[in-house]
Scaffold this motif. Structure first.
Motif, PDB file in Angstrom:
ATOM      1  N   ALA C 197      30.984   4.759 -41.917  1.00  0.00           N
ATOM      2  CA  ALA C 197      29.269   4.748 -42.719  1.00  0.00           C
ATOM      3  C   ALA C 197      29.704   3.333 -43.230  1.00  0.00           C
ATOM      4  O   ALA C 197      30.194   3.345 -44.317  1.00  0.00           O
ATOM      5  CB  ALA C 197      29.042   5.955 -43.047  1.00  0.00           C
ATOM      6  N   GLU C 198      28.337   2.464 -43.396  1.00  0.00           N
ATOM      7  CA  GLU C 198      28.181   1.318 -44.699  1.00  0.00           C
ATOM      8  C   GLU C 198      26.277   2.143 -45.227  1.00  0.00           C
ATOM      9  O   GLU C 198      25.895   2.924 -44.583  1.00  0.00           O
ATOM     10  CB  GLU C 198      27.791   0.371 -43.890  1.00  0.00           C
ATOM     11  N   TYR C 199      26.359   2.747 -46.145  1.00  0.00           N
ATOM     12  CA  TYR C 199      25.368   2.329 -47.299  1.00  0.00           C
ATOM     13  C   TYR C 199      25.672   0.480 -47.984  1.00  0.00           C
ATOM     14  O   TYR C 199      26.009   0.323 -48.638  1.00  0.00           O
ATOM     15  CB  TYR C 199      25.694   3.199 -48.495  1.00  0.00           C
ATOM     16  N   PHE C 205      21.514   2.847 -44.030  1.00  0.00           N
ATOM     17  CA  PHE C 205      22.489   3.518 -44.183  1.00  0.00           C
ATOM     18  C   PHE C 205      22.879   2.679 -42.270  1.00  0.00           C
ATOM     19  O   PHE C 205      21.456   2.351 -42.108  1.00  0.00           O
ATOM     20  CB  PHE C 205      23.141   4.610 -43.555  1.00  0.00           C
ATOM     21  N   VAL C 207      25.770   3.549 -39.294  1.00  0.00           N
ATOM     22  CA  VAL C 207      26.674   3.832 -38.995  1.00  0.00           C
ATOM     23  C   VAL C 207      26.663   3.903 -37.572  1.00  0.00           C
ATOM     24  O   VAL C 207      25.954   3.666 -36.759  1.00  0.00           O
ATOM     25  CB  VAL C 207      25.937   5.760 -39.232  1.00  0.00           C
ATOM     26  N   ILE C 221      20.701  12.560 -40.630  1.00  0.00           N
ATOM     27  CA  ILE C 221      21.008  11.806 -41.907  1.00  0.00           C
ATOM     28  C   ILE C 221      19.581  11.703 -43.144  1.00  0.00           C
ATOM     29  O   ILE C 221      18.891  11.676 -43.953  1.00  0.00           O
ATOM     30  CB  ILE C 221      22.142  10.472 -41.348  1.00  0.00           C
ATOM     31  N   VAL C 232      17.790   4.296 -41.645  1.00  0.00           N
ATOM     32  CA  VAL C 232      18.840   4.575 -41.395  1.00  0.00           C
ATOM     33  C   VAL C 232      19.848   3.744 -39.728  1.00  0.00           C
ATOM     34  O   VAL C 232      18.507   4.680 -38.949  1.00  0.00           O
ATOM     35  CB  VAL C 232      18.849   5.821 -41.381  1.00  0.00           C
ATOM     36  N   ALA C 256      28.403   9.417 -44.301  1.00  0.00           N
ATOM     37  CA  ALA C 256      27.317   8.670 -44.911  1.00  0.00           C
ATOM     38  C   ALA C 256      27.587   9.283 -45.775  1.00  0.00           C
ATOM     39  O   ALA C 256      27.145   8.479 -47.440  1.00  0.00           O
ATOM     40  CB  ALA C 256      25.822   9.274 -44.356  1.00  0.00           C
ATOM     41  N   LYS C 260      27.390   6.519 -49.369  1.00  0.00           N
ATOM     42  CA  LYS C 260      26.268   6.390 -50.430  1.00  0.00           C
ATOM     43  C   LYS C 260      27.329   6.547 -51.882  1.00  0.00           C
ATOM     44  O   LYS C 260      26.822   6.105 -52.786  1.00  0.00           O
ATOM     45  CB  LYS C 260      25.524   7.098 -50.449  1.00  0.00           C
TER      46      LYS C 260
END
Lengths: 293, 152, 749
Positions: C197-199, C205, C207, C221, C232, C256, C260
């Motif tokens: 997961a990238e924030y 986001f 994912v 999410i 997202v 996620a 975050k």
């Protein structure tokens, strides 16, 4: 997995040196198939690992003075294909074939199997039934010998100091009158932890078709492998005919019942022992059995 | 610790942490991710490699144990730009579904065929007993190995 | 439809070259710059309040970025089962819990610069628990004062009635009764659970996850963080098997949350043990089943009472209770049925989606029961079943939907003949003193999509590139069973173009049109039909363009081998490539079509399995000597893959029947943690499985195809169990049928 130091001796002198620095936490790494799992689960947190995989002198199987020697670095794959073992200890070869998978057999060693002393180890009952002896060396290069059955105290525990190492296993070469076999049962046909196993070494009077002596070592019955005295007493001296099958079944059934009375696994293992006994019977006596009318 | 090892015919001189497994060395140090981890305890065979001509679970081999040894991974099966016959036969026979067990399956089959060029069905099953597959029921994998053996 | 060029042939899975070369990238193989690694601290006790958590040692460890617990993460509850917007889904799960409800519950999470550091840090977290009584059995939990959640342990009660079963039972002379226990099972996909997961600091986001519905992940999410779904993005990665295990949103929301919390990229990977115990399990269900049978061997009435062990959280347990019950009507005509279900909280691993979704369990219960009824009435089990099975166009009494071209009778008849049922059945129990042979069979009926339950839509876009190749943009999720190939075949067949010129895209919430997800045996039947429809639309556009270019009426045109011809005159033709180019360059027209397909039928998918076993009466070991699986798949799109699905289903079913079991002791401590103790079937134990594929067609699927992946496992457990009971003249009804249970039963006799 915690970090540790690793020493890789390549000869006895280096091994002695490594052992002399060993502490209670030091572990010997051979095949690694059990050790690495324990390390991963943090069940073991060794300070030092002595990796003996470079000890080439440990990788031999040979005969000397009427004994078969199996070096500490010999794997189950080595054993299952080795002509000396196939000639002298069919029970051990059969057990080796039943250990784990090819990947495990290619790495795991018989000596490691003994040193771990698992109750379900497939390599131990054959050694017990062969009255095998472990050759043990300490950090000063002194050797001692110990009966395999005496060496194990309980699962995971042996009568060895942390400054000692098993260098080889030895047992007497087979006589023409001897025969051996191994049988195992688990949850699957293969790659399975033994629920019950037995290794038999029998001495046969072929002329009279009589059993002169028999050792049946049980595995996965209680904490450590042992020779069934019940089996020896009831089978020794018997003629090899189909009634022997019944006698063997009853004796292994009784052995299990007596050895693990009160355990929840007993009722099942007691019945399964009959299957193990019959399989052993056919492996050992199928071609020499006297046909009853 | 410093070790020298041959992976897919290439010599590597590596300085490794002692507690790395061969699996970690391959995946995280060298970047060969074809070798998979599934159970991490030698039961499933997804991490199978060929170590000195024999199969091994790379999750149960420690860094010190590969010093001076020869390793072949799935990425090393391609020779002179050609895929191994087993790789082709796995495709042709539909032996691949999710593919996570495939590298290990192929390497176990490879070692079998190196020793035994014409294995029986029983021998194939036994050679693959340490490699779990959840998708195929093994039938097409066994067919692929058979077909690689007979066309060799 | 027998002149198909692509449909019905055999193709390898689309990415098989990558897979055999070791080059396919699963999420565990993916790495990104500045990617952190996360590890979860799972509860080691089954039921306890958390008194305190000390994370200070973990936080001090070099390389640890942040430690998360219930104290610094959201208290908001969610349901990992939510898969579409507006779904009525009670929420009871938390990112990190303040009260642990089973061994494996999430207590804390560590984000660190490496896997090793994260793992080490997890070991440095000290948790003080106040232990509570542990509920391991739903029957006890139901009546207990020990509350696992605030509202008590009984989650739901369902009941439905068709006809008047009570009346029939009160009038009937004999009532047959059985109790069947289905155990807790692990999906055992070879790929463990993992995701990335990238924030981004812009509040977005991304994912990457091997999931069964990117939209379910996105919605979960988006709802949890109360942010626009457009921010997202969820991308489905190559999946190393799921079998329902990756159906729910289990890791993605947690990852996620961690991403975050550190404003970065986090990879969360579970080990085998964690995948086995801390995701979801195939549900343990107990059935009490009763029936009344008329003198002419017709089922008059049935009562089914089931209890689902939901484990520590609800997830799908309410719907599962109903869905499982509805599946009673897929195979047999049951004029009077009373179905009751309770779903109950326990301190056990969480029940969730599993191949067949309740159908394996209820089918096993019914098929074991019917076998026993047949035995008591001295009826041939095949004839007894044939006498009671549904027929084409029967209406399912509960949903009032047609079962379509239901051909279970033919599966049974053809299977019995090919298996040699009559001869083998006569010989049951014979063999020798130690080994006993027996035969057994079971029927299975499953679904094709969601119709009758919830909306069932799939959307796709098919466009032609300038060179005459095609891209089908979908939100399908290949689980490793060849979905992509099926879609390619369909497009290629319609457009008569080589399959390597059709690219099929998988699910990506940002780029794909909407699809419900890969559940409920809907992909071939519903998504496949969507592909067919969109391909027909594009075909029409191609013909239209060709008509303009060649100045002929569209109805004169015919497509063949990537050319458009004038019917009857092959000299007047134009290639796809030219059409595409001219269309773009001269007409300034894109050949692209969009289709939303809403499925409006749900016929049965049927199969009958036959097993012959040998039981060692000394050791209780079971060997399968012969196995035949017959399925009516409507039409096989990819024949080899259909066989592969059946063989794989049988393998999984054999394990389900004989060895697989997540064992938990009375304190809630798992005894089964890895493949050492969780015994799946390996190659030497796998029998030769004969497959017989029937193709009766007649329903709405593409080229009249129906589902196979799930129904393939449904009858296996019962077929094997019936064979064992036939061999031993026993009535063992508790799964798995281990050697221990078999020996205990023999000893009872």
């Amino acid at each position: 997995m915690k970090c540790f130091d690793t020493i890789c001796p390549t000869n006895i002198e280096e091994l002695k040196f490594a052992l002399s620095g060993a502490t209670e936490k030091t572990k010997i790494l051979s095949g690694g198939t059990d050790l690495v799992i324990s390390l991963r689960e943090n069940k073991l947190k060794p300070d030092v690992l002595i990796d003996i995989s470079k000890m080439t002198s440990f990788k031999k199987i040979c005969t000397e003075n009427g004994y078969v020697y199996i070096g500490a670095g010999v794997t189950f794959s080595d054993i299952e294909e080795n002509s000396i073992i196939l000639e002298n200890a069919m029970c051990l070869a059969e057990a080796a074939m039943k250990v784990g998978s090819p990947q495990i057999r290619n790495r795991a060693t018989l000596a490691g199997n003994l040193a771990n002393a698992s109750a379900a180890a497939d390599g131990i009952p054959p050694l017990v039934s062969l009255n095998a002896v472990a050759v043990i060396m300490n950090h000063e290069g002194e050797y001692r010998e110990a009966n395999v059955s005496d060496l194990i105290i309980k699962p995971g525990k042996t009568k060895m100091s942390y400054k000692e190492i098993i260098t080889a296993l030895k047992f007497k070469q087979k006589t023409p009158e001897q025969k051996s076999a191994f049988v195992k049962m688990g949850s699957r046909k293969s790659v399975t932890i033994s629920k019950l196993s037995a290794s038999a070494v029998v001495e046969i009077d072929y002329d009279n078709k009589i059993i002169k002596d028999i050792n049946i070592a049980m595995g996965s019955v209680g904490e450590k492998s042992f020779i069934s005295q019940i089996a020896t007493a009831s089978i020794k001296g018997k003629r090899i005919d189909s009634s022997l099958n019944v006698i063997m079944q009853q004796s292994l059934r009784d052995t299990v019942e007596e050895s693990i009375r009160g355990r929840s696994s007993m009722p099942y293992k007691r019945e399964a022992a009959r299957g193990i006994a019959e399989d052993l019977y056919y492996k050992l006596f199928n071609n020499i059995c006297i046909q009853n009318d | 610790m410093k070790i020298t090892t041959t992976i897919n015919n290439k010599i590597y001189e590596l300085d490794l942490q002692n507690n790395l497994r061969l699996l970690d060395v391959l995946r995280d140090v060298i970047g060969l991710t074809g070798t998979k981890e599934s159970c991490g305890e030698g039961e499933c065979g997804a991490c199978t490699v060929i170590l000195n001509g024999k199969t091994a679970n790379s999750c149960l081999v420690l860094a010190s144990q590969i010093d001076g040894q020869e390793i072949i991974t799935i990425e090393g099966l391609k020779e002179n730009g050609e895929y191994d016959l087993l790789q082709t036969k796995f495709i042709e026979n539909g032996a691949v579904q999710c593919g996570f067990c495939t590298p290990g399956m192929i390497l176990s089959s490879k070692v079998l065929l190196m020793k035994n060029s014409n294995p029986s069905e029983d021998e194939i099953q036994r050679a693959l007993e340490g490699n779990l597959c959840r998708c195929t029921g093994y039938a097409k994998i066994i067919a692929a190995v058979k077909s690689a053996a007979t066309s060799n | 439809m027998e002149n198909n060029k692509y449909i019905g042939k055999t193709y390898p899975i689309q990415d098989s070259l990558l897979k055999v070369a070791g080059m396919q990238k699963y999420v565990c193989d993916m790495s990104m710059p500045n990617m952190f690694h996360a590890k979860i601290l799972f509860s080691k006790v089954a039921h306890a309040n958390i008194i305190s958590i000390d994370t200070s040692k973990a936080e001090k460890l070099e390389g640890v970025i942040k430690v998360f617990t219930h104290l610094n993460t959201s208290k908001k509850l969610f349901s990992s089962y939510m898969y579409f917007m507006g779904q009525n889904c009670p929420v009871d799960e938390r990112i990190f819990t303040d009260k642990v409800r089973y061994v494996g519950d999430r207590v804390a999470g560590v984000v660190a610069t490496s896997k090793e550091i994260a793992e080490k840090a997890v070991g440095l977290i000290d948790v003080e628990y106040e232990e509570l009584p542990v509920m391991t059995n739903p029957r006890d939990a139901m009546d207990s004062d020990v509350q696992i959640h605030e509202k008590g342990n009984l989650i739901s009660e369902n009941e439905f009635n068709i006809g008047n079963a009570d009346k029939i039972f009160s009038d009937s002379k004999i009532v047959y009764k059985d109790r069947v226990h289905m155990q807790r099972v692990h999906h055992a996909a070879m790929e463990n659970h993992a995701c990335i997961a990238e924030y981004k600091i812009t509040g977005e986001f991304t994912v990457w996850s091997p999931c069964q519905s990117v939209f379910a992940v996105r919605n979960t999410i988006g709802e949890f963080f109360d942010m626009p779904y457009s921010d997202v993005r969820v991308i489905k990665t190559t999946m190393g098997g799921s079998f329902g295990g990756k159906q729910q949103v289990i890791l993605e929301l947690v990852a996620a949350c961690l991403a975050k919390g550190v404003e970065g990229i986090v990879k969360l990977e579970y080990s085998r043990t964690e995948s086995m115990l801390s995701t979801t399990v195939g549900s343990a269900i107990d059935y009490d089943i009763e029936s009344s049978v008329s003198d002419d061997a017709k089922i008059e009435a049935m009562k089914i009472n089931s209890i689902i062990d939901s484990g520590a959280y609800i997830t799908n347990a309410i719907d599962l209770g109903l869905a499982s019950g509805k599946k009673s009507f897929r195979v047999y005509r049951i004029p009077n049925l009373n179905y009751k279900n309770k779903s109950v909280y326990t301190n056990m691993p969480v029940s969730g989606g599993f191949r067949g979704w309740g159908c394996p369990q209820i089918t096993t219960a019914i098929e074991l029961h019917l076998e026993e009824v047949a035995r008591k009435l001295k009826l041939d089990p095949v004839e007894f079943r044939i006498n009671n099975v549904v027929r084409p166009d029967d209406i399912e009494p509960l949903t009032k939907i047609t079962l379509g071209n239901a051909r279970i009778k033919e599966c049974l008849e053809k299977g019995a003949e090919e298996f040699g049922w009559k001869e083998k059945y006569k010989d049951n129990g014979k063999y020798g003193e130690r080994y006993k042979k027996g035969v057994g069979l079971a029927s299975a009926g499953h679904v094709n999509g969601y119709f009758g339950k919830v909306q069932d839509v799939s959307s796709m876009i098919l466009k032609m590139n300038e060179d005459g190749s095609f891209i089908l943009n979908t939100a399908v999720h290949d689980q490793g069973c060849g979905t992509i190939v099926s879609m390619k075949e369909i497009v290629s067949e319609v457009l008569d173009i080589s399959m390597d010129k059709v690219k099929v895209l998988e699910a990506d919430t940002e780029r794909s049109p909407y699809d419900m997800g890969t559940f409920s045996s809907r992909v071939t039947y519903v998504c496949g039909r969507c592909a067919l429809n969109v391909a027909k639309k594009v075909k029409d556009l191609i013909l239209e363009r060709a008509a303009i270019i060649l100045n002929k009426r569209k109805s004169y045109m015919k497509i063949e081998n990537e050319f458009v011809y004038v019917e009857g005159n092959k000299d007047i033709k134009i290639s796809f490539r030219d059409i595409a180019r001219i269309s773009q360059v001269e007409h300034e027209f894109e050949i692209i079509a969009y289709e939303t397909y809403a499925n409006t039928s749900n016929p049965g998918a049927y199969g009958a399995h036959f097993a012959e076993v040998e039981v060692d009466t000394y050791t209780g070991m079971v060997k399968i000597l012969d196995y035949l699986a017959v399925h009516d798949v409507g039409k096989a799109l990819n024949r080899g893959m259909v066989e592969g699905q059946i063989q794989g289903g049988v393998q999984m079913g054999i394990g389900y029947a004989l060895t697989e079991d997540i064992k938990i002791d009375k304190n809630g401590i798992p005894k089964t943690k890895n493949f050492k103790d969780y015994i799946v079937i390996n190659a030497p134990d796998m029998p030769h499985v004969r497959t017989k594929i029937l193709e009766f067609g007649g329903d709405d699927g593409p080229f009249e195809a129906k589902s196979i992946g799930e129904v393939a496992i449904v009858p296996v457990m019962a077929a094997i169990a019936n064979a064992i009971n036939n061999a031993l003249s026993t009535n063992i009804t508790s799964f798995p049928m281990t050697p221990e249970k078999i020996i205990a039963e023999i000893n009872k006799k």
